[in-house]
Scaffold this active site. Structure first.
Site: not given
Ligand code: AGP
Length: 616
Positions: A2, A27, A74, A100-101, A489, A493, A496, A512, A611
């Site tokens: 959060c 966040r 969140w 937050n937590g 990767e 992208k 997500e 395979h 994030k």
């Molecule tokens: C990637 O686009 C995502 N936001 C997510 O997979 C991210 O890489 C992952 O949560 C790790 O975050 P960090 O690098 O802040 O530890």
């Protein structure tokens, strides 16, 4: 997960806190709320939805106050709705909190408080905490700071909290364990800002204190802040740091989305990341945190990389780099699995933890586990002062600047940049790379920022390709060697931010199984750069073609062979194989971006994501 923002001072608090929440919305953004404290009265506005919905709610309402706490949520405990959104108030109505937590033992605490006659409106752990604080304050007849401290001693979990007592409106209490909180200090203690990071207050002050784990701060108007250790009440001297952040960095800079801005920031981000570290004119790689621990790296029997998500993909590229350039065996671990897998960790292992936010709970826990086994832990982080940066023995920052878009882009390429510098340095020191090879790589590395800038020019072509495949139900990504992690990767992208199901695979692995998925409706993105098993990738492309798959190929400029085979080709500059991930990932970032925009997705705040994942 959060965002917390708060203000105590002489200015109107409402606009400062609301703007702060807007900047922290990356966040978490499923509900938002604010408490205005004026003349010993608490006025709370909170709602399911975004900060913009909260602003709607408050229109034409009296927002006069010099003290306010805000929160963008969140959800973890209790679904996103008005009642569960923060702030939460104690039963007496005197204490108010934003958090937050996660309070893991909140159920036990709640049961105890219920037996003492407390009632609860929401399903949240946070409401339990504020009532626990109230219970302690009443029973001990002590000040708020002491009550918070004592209450937190019986809490298990992670928290960053800010608490106010309606009867003491010149004071805010903040505390942290596991979740970040920064305190901005105005001139002569005339005003104070509290926030999950510094972005809400950078235009007001450059002086900030980042609370450490297990610390509590008592913030009083016109007084120096007092920091105490929660466990033993000992006083801690505040470490006031000067912020390097500037407002422009956190605004969109004229781009439609932070993600697109951050994609285009990569040439400078890579340059900033190797500035003062890659001395190409002297054929030197200088990294203090590596140099000061060089024996540990050179004598390492094994390097274990722990990370999550995109950072894990950067770790996978590093496996190729360290094994290929420095001949050091590497294992790349998902931090969430590593922390519970009872892994074998030896004292002569070097553990590298990679994290953009520096707050990812699983990675933090993996670090603590590795340290408890006596391993040397090196961090690669982007957020200065983050928990992981503090928990590791030492490390290197990626200087990507704030990454606001939830989908990580420039953090990925700057993580690879740091890891490449370390691998090259170790390879040369171990004699695995001759001085001439080392020289060649250093010169090539110094060209990467301009080659990335060159690669960004494919944006228009990629946008055209995106328009063709924006409604594809699935997509496959293939790469070999260094480009296999890039394929993973690219798929992440697309998943997500556009919500299209996508998978990345080593190109040879296709036969395979995944090849069964291929037909005329399956777009297949193939990284087919000159350096890196080119001939083998060409035959993989022919296998796809013979099953009518639609081929989008990333090739080295001037390629003719793949050009004749593929439905679409995206040309990128030539580079050594070890550096192709830094270039080949760019068109894949852009492809996912344009497809997501064309599908009307919220690119910077994709559904169901946040994030930094500060809970497991
Ligand atoms: C990637 O686009 C995502 N936001 C997510 O997979 C991210 O890489 C992952 O949560 C790790 O975050 P960090 O690098 O802040 O530890």
């Amino acid at each position: 997960m959060c965002g917390i923002a708060g203000y105590l001072g002489f200015r109107e608090a409402y606009p400062i806190v609301i703007n702060g929440l807007q900047r922290l919305e990356y966040r978490g953004y499923d509900s938002a709320g604010i408490v205005l404290v004026n003349e010993n009265k608490l006025t709370i506005h909170k709602t399911k939805g975004k900060v913009s919905d909260l602003k709607e709610l408050v229109i034409n309402k009296n927002t006069e106050a010099n003290l306010a706490l805000g929160h963008t949520r969140w959800a973890t405990h209790g679904i996103p709705n008005d009642i569960n959104s923060h702030p939460h108030v104690s039963n007496s109505g005197n204490l108010v909190i934003v958090h937050n937590g996660i309070i893991e033992n909140y159920n036990t605490l709640k049961k105890e408080l219920l037996t003492r006659g407390y009632t609860f409106q929401s399903e949240t752990d946070t409401e339990v905490l504020v009532n626990l604080i109230e219970e302690v304050k009443t029973r001990k007849n002590c000040k708020l700071g002491k009550a918070v401290q004592l209450a937190l001693k019986s809490v298990v979990g992670a928290y960053a909290i800010a608490v106010v007592d309606v009867n003491a409106t010149d004071e805010v209490i903040v505390a942290r364990l596991g979740s970040p909180i920064a305190i901005g200090i105005g001139a002569n203690n005339s005003e104070f800002f509290v926030a999950s990071d510094a972005s809400p207050f950078i235009e007001y002050t450059k002086d900030a204190v980042y609370l450490e784990d297990g610390e509590l701060a008592i913030i009083k108007k016109e007084e120096d802040i007092v920091i105490r250790k929660i466990n033993d009440d000992s006083i801690v001297e505040p470490d006031i740091q000067e912020l390097q952040l500037n407002l422009e960095q956190i605004e969109k800079g004229g781009y439609d989305h932070f993600m697109l801005k951050e994609i285009h920031e990569q040439p400078n981000a890579i340059l900033d990341t190797y500035r003062g570290r890659l001395l190409a004119d002297q054929d030197i790689i200088k990294m203090g945190s590596v140099d000061n621990n060089i024996a540990k790296f050179l004598n390492a029997k094994r390097i274990i990389i722990v990370a999550c998500g995109t950072s894990w993909h950067a770790g996978l590229v590093a496996e190729y780099l360290f094994e290929d350039l420095a001949r050091i065996p590497v294992e790349v671990e998902y931090a969430s699995e590593f922390r519970y897998r009872n892994p074998i960790i030896n004292k002569d292992d070097v553990v590298i933890a990679i994290s953009q936010s520096g707050e990812t709970a699983d990675t933090l826990a993996a670090i603590k586990l590795a340290k408890s086994h006596g391993a040397f832990v090196f961090g690669v982080c982007n957020v200065v002062g983050s928990s992981i940066a503090r928990e590791t023995d030492t490390g290197a920052y990626t200087h990507a600047g704030p990454e606001i878009g939830v989908a990580s882009t420039k953090a990925f390429t700057t993580q690879i940049t740091v890891l490449t510098l370390i691998a090259l340095k170790l390879g040369n020191l171990k004699g695995e790379l001759s001085n001439s090879q080392f020289h060649k790589y250093i010169q090539e590395m110094s060209l990467i920022p301009s080659k990335v800038a060159e690669t960004l020019k494919v944006n228009a072509i990629v946008e055209e390709i995106a328009a063709i495949y924006k409604d594809a139900p699935n997509c496959l990504y293939l790469g070999r060697g260094y480009n296999f992690p890039v394929a993973l990767e690219g798929a992440l992208k697309l998943k997500e931010i556009s919500y299209i199901h996508a998978e990345g695979y080593p190109a040879a692995e296709m036969k395979h199984g995944p090849i069964a998925l291929i037909d005329e409706s399956m777009p297949v993105v193939v990284i087919a750069t000159k350096k890196g098993h080119y001939d083998k990738v060409v035959s993989n492309i022919q296998e796809i073609k013979s099953r009518k798959g639609k081929i989008i190929a990333v090739v080295t400029e001037g390629d003719t062979i793949v050009k004749d085979l593929a439905d679409h080709t995206i040309e990128i500059p030539f580079s050594e194989e070890a550096f192709t991930p830094l270039l080949a990932t760019i068109p894949l970032q852009l492809l996912s971006y344009h497809i997501a925009v064309m599908r009307g997705c919220n690119v910077d705040q994709p559904r169901n994501l946040a994030k930094s994942v500060t809970v497991e």
